[in-house]
Design a protein around this motif. Structure first.
Motif, short mmCIF file in Angstrom:
data_model
loop_
_atom_site.label_atom_id
_atom_site.label_comp_id
_atom_site.label_asym_id
_atom_site.label_seq_id
_atom_site.Cartn_x
_atom_site.Cartn_y
_atom_site.Cartn_z
N ALA A 32 0.63 -0.81 -0.19
CA ALA A 32 0.17 0.33 -0.26
C ALA A 32 0.83 1.23 0.12
O ALA A 32 1.78 1.07 -0.13
CB ALA A 32 -0.58 0.11 1.29
N TYR A 33 0.68 2.55 -0.03
CA TYR A 33 0.71 4.00 -0.43
C TYR A 33 0.12 4.70 -0.43
O TYR A 33 -0.92 4.69 -0.84
CB TYR A 33 2.19 3.52 -1.61
CG TYR A 33 1.46 3.88 -2.94
CD1 TYR A 33 1.37 2.30 -3.93
CD2 TYR A 33 1.00 4.44 -3.55
CE1 TYR A 33 1.35 1.97 -4.53
CE2 TYR A 33 0.75 3.99 -4.73
CZ TYR A 33 0.15 3.54 -5.88
OH TYR A 33 -0.01 3.10 -6.62
N GLU A 34 0.33 5.93 0.28
CA GLU A 34 0.03 7.44 0.14
C GLU A 34 -0.27 7.86 -1.81
O GLU A 34 0.92 8.29 -1.78
CB GLU A 34 0.43 7.87 1.34
CG GLU A 34 0.52 7.67 1.93
CD GLU A 34 1.47 7.93 3.70
OE1 GLU A 34 2.12 8.99 3.50
OE2 GLU A 34 2.03 7.29 4.27
N GLU A 35 -0.69 8.46 -1.80
CA GLU A 35 -1.03 8.66 -3.01
C GLU A 35 -1.35 11.09 -2.65
O GLU A 35 -2.32 11.05 -1.59
CB GLU A 35 -2.27 8.93 -3.99
CG GLU A 35 -2.56 9.28 -5.29
CD GLU A 35 -1.71 8.11 -6.40
OE1 GLU A 35 -0.48 7.98 -6.27
OE2 GLU A 35 -2.65 7.46 -6.71
N LYS A 36 -0.26 11.39 -3.40
CA LYS A 36 -0.17 12.91 -2.55
C LYS A 36 -0.53 13.41 -3.59
O LYS A 36 0.56 13.68 -5.18
CB LYS A 36 1.47 12.99 -2.12
CG LYS A 36 1.72 11.88 -1.16
CD LYS A 36 3.44 12.43 -0.32
CE LYS A 36 3.07 11.71 1.18
NZ LYS A 36 3.85 11.44 1.37
N ASP A 37 -0.98 14.74 -3.61
CA ASP A 37 -0.77 15.96 -4.68
C ASP A 37 0.36 16.67 -5.02
O ASP A 37 1.66 16.85 -3.81
CB ASP A 37 -1.98 16.99 -3.96
CG ASP A 37 -1.74 18.05 -2.62
OD1 ASP A 37 -0.94 18.50 -2.25
OD2 ASP A 37 -2.93 18.74 -1.91
N GLU A 38 0.44 18.17 -5.48
CA GLU A 38 2.11 18.30 -5.54
C GLU A 38 2.17 19.17 -4.53
O GLU A 38 3.14 19.16 -4.59
CB GLU A 38 1.88 19.55 -7.14
CG GLU A 38 0.41 20.34 -6.35
CD GLU A 38 -0.85 21.00 -7.19
OE1 GLU A 38 -1.55 21.38 -7.21
OE2 GLU A 38 -1.64 19.16 -6.83
N ASP A 39 1.44 19.31 -3.09
CA ASP A 39 1.58 19.99 -2.24
C ASP A 39 2.29 19.13 -1.18
O ASP A 39 2.73 19.55 0.37
CB ASP A 39 0.53 21.23 -1.61
CG ASP A 39 0.19 22.38 -2.80
OD1 ASP A 39 1.08 22.74 -3.00
OD2 ASP A 39 -1.23 22.13 -2.38
N GLY A 40 2.58 18.11 -1.49
CA GLY A 40 2.66 16.65 -0.62
C GLY A 40 1.53 16.33 0.65
O GLY A 40 1.89 15.38 1.20
N ARG A 41 0.53 16.42 -0.50
CA ARG A 41 -0.27 16.10 1.09
C ARG A 41 -0.99 15.06 0.80
O ARG A 41 -1.17 14.41 -0.77
CB ARG A 41 -1.92 17.67 0.97
CG ARG A 41 -1.82 17.94 2.09
CD ARG A 41 -3.27 19.27 1.74
NE ARG A 41 -3.25 19.78 1.56
CZ ARG A 41 -2.94 21.80 0.31
NH1 ARG A 41 -2.57 22.25 1.76
NH2 ARG A 41 -2.93 21.61 -0.28
N VAL A 42 -1.69 13.49 1.79
CA VAL A 42 -2.06 12.67 1.49
C VAL A 42 -3.26 13.00 0.62
O VAL A 42 -4.23 13.26 1.61
CB VAL A 42 -2.24 12.03 2.26
CG1 VAL A 42 -2.33 10.47 2.53
CG2 VAL A 42 -0.41 11.77 3.13
N THR A 43 -4.08 12.62 -1.01
CA THR A 43 -5.01 12.64 -0.96
C THR A 43 -5.60 11.11 -1.43
O THR A 43 -6.84 10.93 -1.08
CB THR A 43 -5.43 12.86 -2.31
OG1 THR A 43 -4.42 11.87 -3.43
CG2 THR A 43 -4.64 14.64 -2.38
#
Ligand SMILES: CC(=O)/C=C/C=C(C)/C=C/C1=C(C)CCCC1(C)C
Ligand SMILES: CC(/C=C/C=O)=C\C=C\C=O
Ligand SMILES: [Fe+2]
Length: 556
Positions: A363-374
């Motif tokens: 499993a992994y974290e998907e992040k937006d361009e600001d590094g926030r987990v989406t």
């Protein structure tokens, strides 16, 4: 009964017998009689005997039909003898950097006297060791000396509750006693037959789903060293068969059958004390979903709540039900919960489509361009929300393959768990299941990518028709492609990835598997992790039963 390892003349560069057998644990077998034995079987023509068998303690004698025999697949038949160790002749080349031991655990003995067990998961644990050193390979196997195994050997009958087997009762009083023992855990098995892990402090522990079935072994001798005693007072009887173990971390889940939920716990290396991180309460009922495994990401622990749930009534029954200790509750729905490793807070809890899985891949974290987990992406070997796979793993079914295509379809199920407050998550196929013949289980990844965005996974797929996953497959989850390895009529075990020290590419390493072939023989197989081509194989002295999960113990 004695058995031998042998090497083809001309390719053998090793001494005429191996020093691995020099300790008193091993009794040499006279080469002359052994050679004569092989001659009778017409096998000595191009073979030189190089190894010696170990001292053999008698096994409870199995009925002829279920003993590993010559000429047919032995994946589903009991191990021939309690232990063996010797050097194998290697065809091809094992990389010089591959120094360490692959340990594989699994249920390898499925009978007591004339009585044959029902299910693959019932067998007494057989631990196999492939020790790699400077291009050479020593194999050993040995039964794990659990209380359940020792008691069965001594009394020639089942003494503890296994996955599908329950000890028979002489009278009503002993039945009542057994029920009491079920609640205290006394009658549950400690047959640690599912997996083996190396803890951060170096201890090697064999595991099953009962907490008491955590057994420490010596990775060099395969000696059973004793029970792994959890020193905390968390109690409970069962846990996930697959904790997440790295050099620094150990996480596991303890299902709570009384107040449906899961305790999420961690244990520091060097300790035996599990500490609670947090608790997940089930959103469906009437009991927690079966949790054979679960994944983590860098910051979160993912707790699956599968609609295939533990069933208290089935636990009490002496005869197996279609789903053993479980029940399928589609009405109760399926959920995925996400817990923060640091705080124990639940940061997302979503309903997902119905699913059936034993094994999460990663499993992994998907992040937006600001590094926030989406979102969280969690992949598993998903059996198309069909529970019939459990029945397909009954030994009778595995042993009676008729040529029909009876393995139910499976896929890489990808959960997408949004972090935007949405109540629902998605479940899709991460790649077209036809890429791997619609069979999918027994997965591994490069451990450096645990909890991180990853591209490759290794697993068993299917070349149809078949009744069990029969290929090794390398999955490219970026390209949606798979590359498959297949040996007609053979059953390969879990492809286990070992990274090359210093590697920078995710698939730079080797994949180790053990194969039971259609002739009743077996071999260790080493594939290149990148090309997925064979680089070496080494024949075993005799075919081994199927095994489940392994771990890598690097050279000290
Ligand atoms: C081999 C494998 O993958 C799973 C083994 C599971 C076992 C031995 C489960 C045992 C159980 C009992 C003996 C009673 C309680 C429930 C349950 C954990 C299923
Ligand atoms: C071997 C297996 C499933 C194969 C199905 O395709 C599951 C093993 C589960 C326990 O480790
Ligand atoms: Fe497993």
């Amino acid at each position: 009964m004695a058995s031998l390892a042998f090497s083809a003349t001309g390719t053998n560069v090793f001494p005429s017998y191996m020093t691995v057998s020099d300790s008193p644990r091993h009794a040499r077998v006279g080469c002359t009689s052994a050679k004569a034995d092989l001659k009778k079987k017409g096998k000595t023509r191009d073979l030189t005997i190089t190894n010696v068998a170990t001292e053999l303690r008698p096994l409870v004698s199995p009925p002829a039909k279920e003993v590993a025999g010559e000429g047919k697949l032995v994946a589903w038949t009991s191990i021939q003898q309690e232990r063996w160790e010797g050097e194998l002749v290697v065809e091809g080349e094992i990389p010089q950097w591959l120094n360490g031991t692959y340990l594989r655990n699994g249920p390898g003995l499925w009978h007591l006297g004339d009585y044959n067990f029902r299910h693959l998961f019932d067998g007494y644990a057989t631990l196999v060791r492939l020790h790699f050193e400077n291009g050479r390979l020593v194999m050993g196997h040995r039964q794990i000396e659990s209380e359940a195994y020792k008691a069965a050997k001594k009394s020639n009958k089942l003494c503890y509750r296994e996955f599908s087997e329950v000890p028979k009762h002489d009278n009503f009083l002993s039945y009542i006693g057994d029920l009491a023992n079920l609640f205290s855990g006394a009658s549950l098995t400690d047959n640690a037959n599912t997996g083996v892990v190396k803890l951060g402090d170096g201890r090697v522990v064999c595991l099953t789903e009962t907490i008491k079935g955590s057994i420490v072994v010596d990775p060099d001798t395969l000696d059973t060293l004793g029970k792994f005693d959890y020193s905390d007072s968390l109690g409970g009887l069962i846990h996930s068969a697959h904790p997440i173990v790295t050099d620094k971390e150990f996480f596991t889940l303890l299902p709570d059958l009384v107040n449906p939920g899961y305790l999420v716990v961690k244990m520091e290396p060097g300790t035996n004390e599990r500490k609670v991180i947090g608790r997940v309460s089930c959103r469906g009922g009437p009991s927690p979903g079966w949790v054979h495994s679960f994944p983590i990401t860098e910051h979160y622990i993912i707790v699956p709540e599968m609609p295939l749930r533990y069933c208290a009534q089935n636990l009490l029954k002496a005869e197996p039900t279609p789903l053993y200790k479980f029940e399928w509750h589609p009405d109760s729905k399926g959920f995925i919960h996400v817990m923060c490793k640091a705080s124990g807070n639940i940061v997302a809890s979503v309903e997902v489509p119905l699913f059936v899985t034993f094994h999460f891949i990663n499993a992994y974290e998907e992040k937006d361009e600001d590094g926030r987990v989406t979102a969280i992406i969690a992949d598993c070997c998903e059996h198309n929300s069909d529970t019939t796979i459990l029945d397909k793993l009954r030994l009778e079914n595995l042993r009676s393959y008729s040529g029909d295509d009876v393995l139910p379809d499976a896929r890489v199920g990808r959960f997408i768990i949004p972090f935007n407050g949405s109540p629902n998550g998605k479940l899709v196929a991460a790649l077209n299941p036809d890429e791997h013949g619609r069979g999918m289980d027994m997965c591994s990844i490069n451990p450096a990518f645990l909890g991180k965005k990853y591209r490759y996974a290794y697993a068993c797929g299917a070349e149809r028709p078949c009744n069990f996953p029969n290929t090794l497959t390398k999955l490219d989850l970026f390209e949606g492609k798979a590359k498959n390895w297949y040996d007609e009529g053979a059953v390969p075990s879990e492809p286990f990835f070992v990274a090359r020290p210093g590697a920078t590419e995710e698939d730079d390493g080797v994949v180790i598997s053990m194969i039971s072939d259609k002739n009743g023989e077996g071999y260790a197989l080493i594939l290149d992790g990148s090309s997925f081509e064979e680089i070496a194989r080494a024949k075993f002295p005799y075919g081994l039963p199927y095994g489940l999960h392994g771990c890598w113990v690097p050279k000290k």
